[in-house]
Structure formats: structure tokens, C-alpha cells
Design a protein around this motif. Sequence first.
Motif, PDB file in Angstrom:
ATOM      1  N   TYR A   1     101.592  -4.418  -4.284  1.00  0.00           N
ATOM      2  CA  TYR A   1     100.718  -4.290  -3.123  1.00  0.00           C
ATOM      3  C   TYR A   1     101.659  -4.490  -1.876  1.00  0.00           C
ATOM      4  CZ  TYR A   1      96.701  -4.998   0.179  1.00  0.00           C
ATOM      5  OH  TYR A   1      95.959  -5.039   1.151  1.00  0.00           O
ATOM      6  N   LEU A   2     102.759  -5.401  -1.911  1.00  0.00           N
ATOM      7  CA  LEU A   2     103.589  -5.580  -0.560  1.00  0.00           C
ATOM      8  C   LEU A   2     103.626  -4.298   0.174  1.00  0.00           C
ATOM      9  CD1 LEU A   2     106.049  -8.089  -2.281  1.00  0.00           C
ATOM     10  CD2 LEU A   2     104.217  -8.891  -0.750  1.00  0.00           C
ATOM     11  N   PRO A   3     104.637  -3.514  -0.319  1.00  0.00           N
ATOM     12  CA  PRO A   3     104.728  -2.497   0.593  1.00  0.00           C
ATOM     13  C   PRO A   3     103.576  -1.482   0.841  1.00  0.00           C
ATOM     14  CG  PRO A   3     105.581  -1.959  -1.730  1.00  0.00           C
ATOM     15  CD  PRO A   3     104.980  -3.266  -1.762  1.00  0.00           C
ATOM     16  N   LEU A   4     102.391  -1.594   0.000  1.00  0.00           N
ATOM     17  CA  LEU A   4     101.233  -0.893   0.505  1.00  0.00           C
ATOM     18  C   LEU A   4     100.450  -1.598   1.566  1.00  0.00           C
ATOM     19  CD1 LEU A   4      99.659  -0.066  -3.167  1.00  0.00           C
ATOM     20  CD2 LEU A   4     100.640   1.389  -1.644  1.00  0.00           C
ATOM     21  N   GLN A   5     100.730  -2.621   1.373  1.00  0.00           N
ATOM     22  CA  GLN A   5     100.002  -3.732   2.565  1.00  0.00           C
ATOM     23  C   GLN A   5     100.669  -3.471   4.049  1.00  0.00           C
ATOM     24  OE1 GLN A   5     100.128  -7.965   2.506  1.00  0.00           O
ATOM     25  NE2 GLN A   5      98.011  -8.068   2.966  1.00  0.00           N
ATOM     26  N   ARG A   6     102.101  -3.556   3.998  1.00  0.00           N
ATOM     27  CA  ARG A   6     102.865  -3.098   5.076  1.00  0.00           C
ATOM     28  C   ARG A   6     102.519  -1.714   5.507  1.00  0.00           C
ATOM     29  NH1 ARG A   6     109.123  -3.147   4.228  1.00  0.00           N
ATOM     30  NH2 ARG A   6     108.558  -1.461   2.979  1.00  0.00           N
ATOM     31  N   ALA A   7     102.093  -0.851   4.644  1.00  0.00           N
ATOM     32  CA  ALA A   7     101.845   0.531   5.145  1.00  0.00           C
ATOM     33  C   ALA A   7     100.558   0.503   5.557  1.00  0.00           C
ATOM     34  CB  ALA A   7     102.341   1.789   3.797  1.00  0.00           C
ATOM     35  N   GLY A   8      99.640  -0.416   5.666  1.00  0.00           N
ATOM     36  CA  GLY A   8      98.403  -0.291   6.278  1.00  0.00           C
ATOM     37  C   GLY A   8      97.200   0.110   5.132  1.00  0.00           C
ATOM     38  N   VAL A   9      97.392  -0.216   3.633  1.00  0.00           N
ATOM     39  CA  VAL A   9      96.467   0.171   2.923  1.00  0.00           C
ATOM     40  C   VAL A   9      95.653  -1.336   2.834  1.00  0.00           C
ATOM     41  CG1 VAL A   9      95.955   0.258   0.477  1.00  0.00           C
ATOM     42  CG2 VAL A   9      97.657   1.634   1.519  1.00  0.00           C
ATOM     43  N   LYS A  10      94.295  -1.154   3.017  1.00  0.00           N
ATOM     44  CA  LYS A  10      93.539  -2.373   3.036  1.00  0.00           C
ATOM     45  C   LYS A  10      93.055  -2.868   1.697  1.00  0.00           C
ATOM     46  CE  LYS A  10      92.623  -2.938   7.639  1.00  0.00           C
ATOM     47  NZ  LYS A  10      94.073  -2.702   7.935  1.00  0.00           N
ATOM     48  N   SER A  11      92.607  -4.191   1.311  1.00  0.00           N
ATOM     49  CA  SER A  11      92.173  -4.613   0.136  1.00  0.00           C
ATOM     50  C   SER A  11      90.730  -4.729   0.197  1.00  0.00           C
ATOM     51  CB  SER A  11      93.100  -5.819  -0.361  1.00  0.00           C
ATOM     52  OG  SER A  11      92.466  -6.789   0.624  1.00  0.00           O
ATOM     53  N   GLY A  12      90.023  -4.491  -1.168  1.00  0.00           N
ATOM     54  CA  GLY A  12      88.630  -4.823  -1.539  1.00  0.00           C
ATOM     55  C   GLY A  12      87.831  -4.424  -0.184  1.00  0.00           C
ATOM     56  N   ASN A  13      86.907  -5.647  -0.330  1.00  0.00           N
ATOM     57  CA  ASN A  13      85.780  -5.401   0.685  1.00  0.00           C
ATOM     58  C   ASN A  13      85.588  -7.003   1.199  1.00  0.00           C
ATOM     59  OD1 ASN A  13      85.173  -6.366  -1.827  1.00  0.00           O
ATOM     60  ND2 ASN A  13      83.257  -5.335  -1.976  1.00  0.00           N
ATOM     61  N   ALA A  14      86.724  -7.483   1.461  1.00  0.00           N
ATOM     62  CA  ALA A  14      86.796  -8.785   2.127  1.00  0.00           C
ATOM     63  C   ALA A  14      86.343  -9.054   3.004  1.00  0.00           C
ATOM     64  CB  ALA A  14      88.239  -9.226   2.303  1.00  0.00           C
ATOM     65  N   LYS A  15      85.144 -10.123   3.251  1.00  0.00           N
ATOM     66  CA  LYS A  15      84.588 -10.411   4.397  1.00  0.00           C
ATOM     67  C   LYS A  15      84.741 -11.965   4.752  1.00  0.00           C
ATOM     68  CE  LYS A  15      80.757  -9.466   2.064  1.00  0.00           C
ATOM     69  NZ  LYS A  15      81.187  -8.541   0.812  1.00  0.00           N
ATOM     70  N   LEU A  16      85.248 -12.761   3.960  1.00  0.00           N
ATOM     71  CA  LEU A  16      85.418 -14.043   4.313  1.00  0.00           C
ATOM     72  C   LEU A  16      86.876 -14.337   4.453  1.00  0.00           C
ATOM     73  CD1 LEU A  16      83.263 -15.392   1.431  1.00  0.00           C
ATOM     74  CD2 LEU A  16      82.737 -15.574   4.056  1.00  0.00           C
TER      75      LEU A  16
END
Length: 340
Positions: free
Chosen positions: A325-340
Motif C-alpha cells: 500500500y505504501l507506493p499505492l498510497q503515494r500514488a493517491g489510491v484511497k483506502s476503505g471507507n474511512a470516516k473517523l
Amino acid sequence: MFSYAIGVDLGGTNLRIAAVDENGKLLEKLSTATDLTHGRDAVIAEMTQAIRRLLDKFQGQGESRGVGIGVPGIIDMDTGMLRESPNLPGWSEFPVHAEIERRLGIPVMLENDANAACLGEKWLGAGKDYQSMCMLTLGTGVGGGIVLDGKIWHGMNGMAGELGHINVEPEGHPCKCGSRGCVEQYASATAVVRMAREAIAGNLSKELARAAEDAGKEFDSRHVYQLAMKGDAATQQIFRRVGRALGIMLADVVNALNLPIYVIGGGVASAWDAFAPTMMEEIRKRSFVYAATVPEGPRPAKPNKSTLITMAQLGSDAGLYGAAYLPLQRAGVKSGNAKL
Ligand SMILES: [Zn+2]
């Protein structure tokens, strides 16, 4: 065309490499024993060759977002040096980041393995509905990770989150970090085995002595847990000790951070039934922030606003997913349906 990344979990005993797509789907996983006897260079060569194989395989099918690698040890995030790694002897003060990039010829992201596991649980596991969380990994040692607003909290130079060395017994068992009585000395798999051997030496459990003799060198925390589940009193006491240490430590962390969720993973976490009641009792007694956010009695906790302490969901793959997820996150891929 789908996006994907390569995640690597470099452990002291296993090297695991996976291709994971942007939705968290595992595309392929390779796993080999880490043969440390052939030295650092051989391990890095094997790892980079396996990464290259996966990149070649998916070339033309998917778009690679990069490579993330979880490493057991303290990494200086500025220099990419591995500062200290008890599980990888001979790797300390080695520019592991630069060496891997030199061999692969592409940029990679390096992360402490417990931080990677926390990010994995945040992306796809117990923390996927939350923006911030904390995770403890109860393995050979006790690892810790903190994710704040979706990102790993590194501190000044990458050393934040060493929750395993929070003190729970000021004059307790010596720890290899130089202190005494760290939570790692009471809640790791190593600690469970040590406490079992102490109980055997003190003649506290014939069953435990027999189990240790039968298992010989293979004797580990799982044998101790099995006996606790069968009702052996001295063995149950060991897991109450685990729970007490975790509870004392988590009470402080809950007071300090006021996060919505604290996740416990790693091998010893499968003994949840044996240690969690004592752990929760200690947290309730010692953390007024916990008590205020999980009120007992008729006043219901507001949904989504109470402190949750729970088991991890991804098992031993948490670190692998987090690394990917590290490089995916850097590329702007969002995770889950985080609200909190
Ligand atoms: Zn320590």
C-alpha cells in the motif's frame, strides 16, 4: 488496465513478496525461507530477483505503482539506513534502501515492519473504517505502529511507534533495548515461553513441564496457549500476566492518543481469549479516557465515537499488504471507507 504494487515482508525467518492491486486484491504471492546464513547480499539478491520476476510477469497487463518493503528494525527515514535490527544480524548501519534501489533500478519505499502491518490493517483490515489507529504486533518481540489521518506517524526520523518498549514494570525483566520491564518482556511470544519455563522451574505445572519435554526445541507460545485453554491454572496465570502488561500499556497509550481503534495482531494475539479479559479490566481501571469513551451502565456510547480495542484481521499478511500500500498510497489510491 489495473494499478498494482509489489509488497515485500522481509522477516528474520521468511521472505514474502506479493503483487497486490489497487483494491487490495492479491494477484500473486511468493514465499521463501530467509537464508541469513549466506549473508546480507544473498538475501537482497534473492529479494530483488523475485521482485523483478513479478514486475516482468505483470508488465503489459497492469500499471506498476512501485515497490514497498517492510523490514524488521529501526530505519532512518532520511538516509534509508537500517539503524538496528535484532532479527537481521549484520544489517545494522547498512544503506539497505540505496542498495535495493541500485539493484532494481527503480525507486522503492522502505518501512519498519510493524508500521507496515499497521498500515495494512488500516487499508484492508480491522481499521479500514477509521482514519487513525494504533496497532501492536505480538510476535518474537512486540512491535507497534501508529497511523494518523491515514498516514504512518514516523516522528522526527522514523523511530516513532516503538510501543513494545513502553514500561510496565520499572524494575522488571531486563530488555535488550537497555531498559527493564518493557511490555515486550511480558507480552511477546518469547516472553510467554520464558514465563512458561519459569513456571516449570518453580514446579507450578506438571502439564506444562510435560508439554515442554514432549515438544523439545519446538516448544513455543502455542503449546502454552493450548494448555491454558485446557484449564491449566498456572498456564492461565501466564496469559493473565500478558493481559495485565498489555492493559497497563494500552491505558497509557489510550490516554495519550485518544484514537478510535487499537488493534492487536501477531501470533500471540490468537491467545486473545486467554489474555483479553485481564487486559480489558486493566484498561478500564487505569484509563479515564477509555472509561469516558466506553461508558458502562445505561448511558450508551455514541456509535463511532467510542474507543475500540480489537483483534487484527489480516493475520501474518498485514505487513505484506501494508508494504504494497505504501507506493499505492503515494500514488493517491484511497483506502476503505474511512470516516473517523
Ligand atoms: Zn525494551
